[in-house]
Write an enzyme that holds these catalytic residues in place. Structure first.
Site, PDB file in Angstrom:
ATOM      1  N   ASN A 123       8.113  -5.606  -1.435  1.00 33.65           N
ATOM      2  CA  ASN A 123       8.029  -4.361  -0.241  1.00 33.65           C
ATOM      3  C   ASN A 123       6.632  -4.418   0.293  1.00 33.65           C
ATOM      4  O   ASN A 123       5.811  -3.726  -0.524  1.00 33.65           O
ATOM      5  CB  ASN A 123       8.404  -3.220  -0.842  1.00 33.65           C
ATOM      6  N   ARG A 181       5.360  10.920  -2.360  1.00 36.71           N
ATOM      7  CA  ARG A 181       4.916  10.729  -1.051  1.00 36.71           C
ATOM      8  C   ARG A 181       6.160  10.732  -0.057  1.00 36.71           C
ATOM      9  O   ARG A 181       7.306  10.038  -0.311  1.00 36.71           O
ATOM     10  CB  ARG A 181       4.392   9.244  -1.122  1.00 36.71           C
ATOM     11  N   ARG A 207      13.463   3.906  12.358  1.00 35.37           N
ATOM     12  CA  ARG A 207      12.564   4.759  12.354  1.00 35.37           C
ATOM     13  C   ARG A 207      11.384   4.755  13.677  1.00 35.37           C
ATOM     14  O   ARG A 207      11.944   4.434  14.500  1.00 35.37           O
ATOM     15  CB  ARG A 207      11.561   4.627  10.846  1.00 35.37           C
ATOM     16  N   TYR A 261      11.428   8.815   1.125  1.00 38.39           N
ATOM     17  CA  TYR A 261      11.140   7.928   0.312  1.00 38.39           C
ATOM     18  C   TYR A 261      11.932   8.176  -1.057  1.00 38.39           C
ATOM     19  O   TYR A 261      12.063   7.314  -2.043  1.00 38.39           O
ATOM     20  CB  TYR A 261       9.740   7.285  -0.100  1.00 38.39           C
ATOM     21  N   HIS A 285      12.661  -2.689   1.767  1.00 39.18           N
ATOM     22  CA  HIS A 285      12.346  -1.575   2.093  1.00 39.18           C
ATOM     23  C   HIS A 285      13.182  -0.399   1.732  1.00 39.18           C
ATOM     24  O   HIS A 285      14.320  -0.659   1.671  1.00 39.18           O
ATOM     25  CB  HIS A 285      12.136  -1.216   3.698  1.00 39.18           C
ATOM     26  N   PRO A 337       0.857  -1.232   0.173  1.00 40.60           N
ATOM     27  CA  PRO A 337      -0.046   0.162   0.093  1.00 40.60           C
ATOM     28  C   PRO A 337       0.938   1.263   0.137  1.00 40.60           C
ATOM     29  O   PRO A 337       1.975   1.300   0.598  1.00 40.60           O
ATOM     30  CB  PRO A 337      -0.923  -0.396   1.321  1.00 40.60           C
ATOM     31  N   ASN A 338       0.208   2.281  -0.665  1.00 45.55           N
ATOM     32  CA  ASN A 338       0.944   3.705  -0.999  1.00 45.55           C
ATOM     33  C   ASN A 338       2.357   3.645  -1.714  1.00 45.55           C
ATOM     34  O   ASN A 338       2.701   4.846  -1.898  1.00 45.55           O
ATOM     35  CB  ASN A 338       1.021   4.178   0.668  1.00 45.55           C
ATOM     36  N   ALA A 357       3.346  -0.912   4.678  1.00 41.75           N
ATOM     37  CA  ALA A 357       2.548  -1.084   6.171  1.00 41.75           C
ATOM     38  C   ALA A 357       2.162  -2.379   6.496  1.00 41.75           C
ATOM     39  O   ALA A 357       2.148  -2.760   7.675  1.00 41.75           O
ATOM     40  CB  ALA A 357       1.510   0.011   6.183  1.00 41.75           C
ATOM     41  N   GLU A 390      12.796  -9.672   1.304  1.00 37.28           N
ATOM     42  CA  GLU A 390      11.857  -8.549   2.080  1.00 37.28           C
ATOM     43  C   GLU A 390      12.669  -7.333   1.615  1.00 37.28           C
ATOM     44  O   GLU A 390      14.024  -7.246   2.187  1.00 37.28           O
ATOM     45  CB  GLU A 390      11.824  -8.852   3.551  1.00 37.28           C
TER      46      GLU A 390
HETATM   47  C1  DQA Z   1       8.295   0.836   3.799  1.00 35.50           C
HETATM   48  C2  DQA Z   1       8.571   1.288   5.198  1.00 35.50           C
HETATM   49  C3  DQA Z   1       7.081   0.919   5.782  1.00 35.50           C
HETATM   50  O1  DQA Z   1       7.244   1.011   7.288  1.00 35.50           O
HETATM   51  C4  DQA Z   1       6.018   1.836   5.432  1.00 35.50           C
HETATM   52  O2  DQA Z   1       5.035   1.568   5.783  1.00 35.50           O
HETATM   53  C5  DQA Z   1       5.952   2.012   3.906  1.00 35.50           C
HETATM   54  C6  DQA Z   1       7.437   1.782   2.959  1.00 35.50           C
HETATM   55  C7  DQA Z   1       9.593   1.427   2.989  1.00 35.50           C
HETATM   56  O3  DQA Z   1       9.968   0.994   1.814  1.00 35.50           O
HETATM   57  O4  DQA Z   1      10.674   1.871   3.408  1.00 35.50           O
HETATM   58  O5  DQA Z   1       4.951   2.268   2.988  1.00 35.50           O
HETATM   59  O6  DQA Z   1       8.092  -0.431   3.305  1.00 35.50           O
END
Ligand code: DQA
Length: 144
Positions: free
Chosen positions: A73, A17, A106, A22, A99, A9-10, A76, A97
């Site tokens: 990725n 964003r 964080r 990011y 990020h 998501p997002n 959240a 995994e």
């Molecule tokens: C994320 C880190 C997550 O905590 C966050 O909710 C994201 C992006 C990252 O790529 O740094 O949406 O996965």
């Protein structure tokens, strides 16, 4: 060698964003770069994004027998989704995994990943490079 990249998501908002966290690169830019890397390596790939947990779960399940490696990725859902964890276990496809940000540096709620223990490993904190490093890791996992 077929690699499935999944984005949670997002991540469709990447580039606009919270760019201070990011970066300014869009998800389409990352996909384009990965397609270049895959072409150079003679690998096939699929690249998907969803804001829906169930859709991500379905894609992980369906990867069985079709993809050699999943790079995810989970955004959240990393921190909340028992369903994704169970799907990774059930599918049995080696999963990496990733990020963009260093989740361990964080907020505390981001320190815990529910999927980390069922993944081969985690790459976090390298911005868009996390994707390209994961691509190299996926090739190495499969010995190509
Ligand atoms: C994320 C880190 C997550 O905590 C966050 O909710 C994201 C992006 C990252 O790529 O740094 O949406 O996965």
């Amino acid at each position: 060698m077929n690699i499935l990249f999944l984005n949670g998501p997002n991540l469709n908002l990447l580039g606009q964003r919270q760019p201070e966290i990011y970066g300014r690169t869009t998800l389409a830019d990352i996909e384009a770069k990965l397609r270049e890397l895959a072409a150079q390596a003679g690998a096939a790939m699929d690249f998907r994004q969803s804001n829906h947990e169930g859709e991500l779960v379905t894609w992980v399940q369906q990867a069985q027998g079709k993809f050699a490696v999943i790079v995810i990725n989970a955004a959240a859902y990393t921190h909340t989704s028992t369903a994704l964890r169970d799907a990774i276990l059930a599918a049995g496809v080696p999963t990496i995994e990733i990020h963009l940000s260093n989740i361990h540096a964080r907020e505390e709620f981001r320190h815990r990943s529910l999927i980390a223990a069922v993944c081969k490993g985690q790459i976090a904190g390298f911005g868009e490079q996390s994707y390209y490093l994961a691509f190299q890791a996926a090739l190495q996992l499969k010995g190509s």
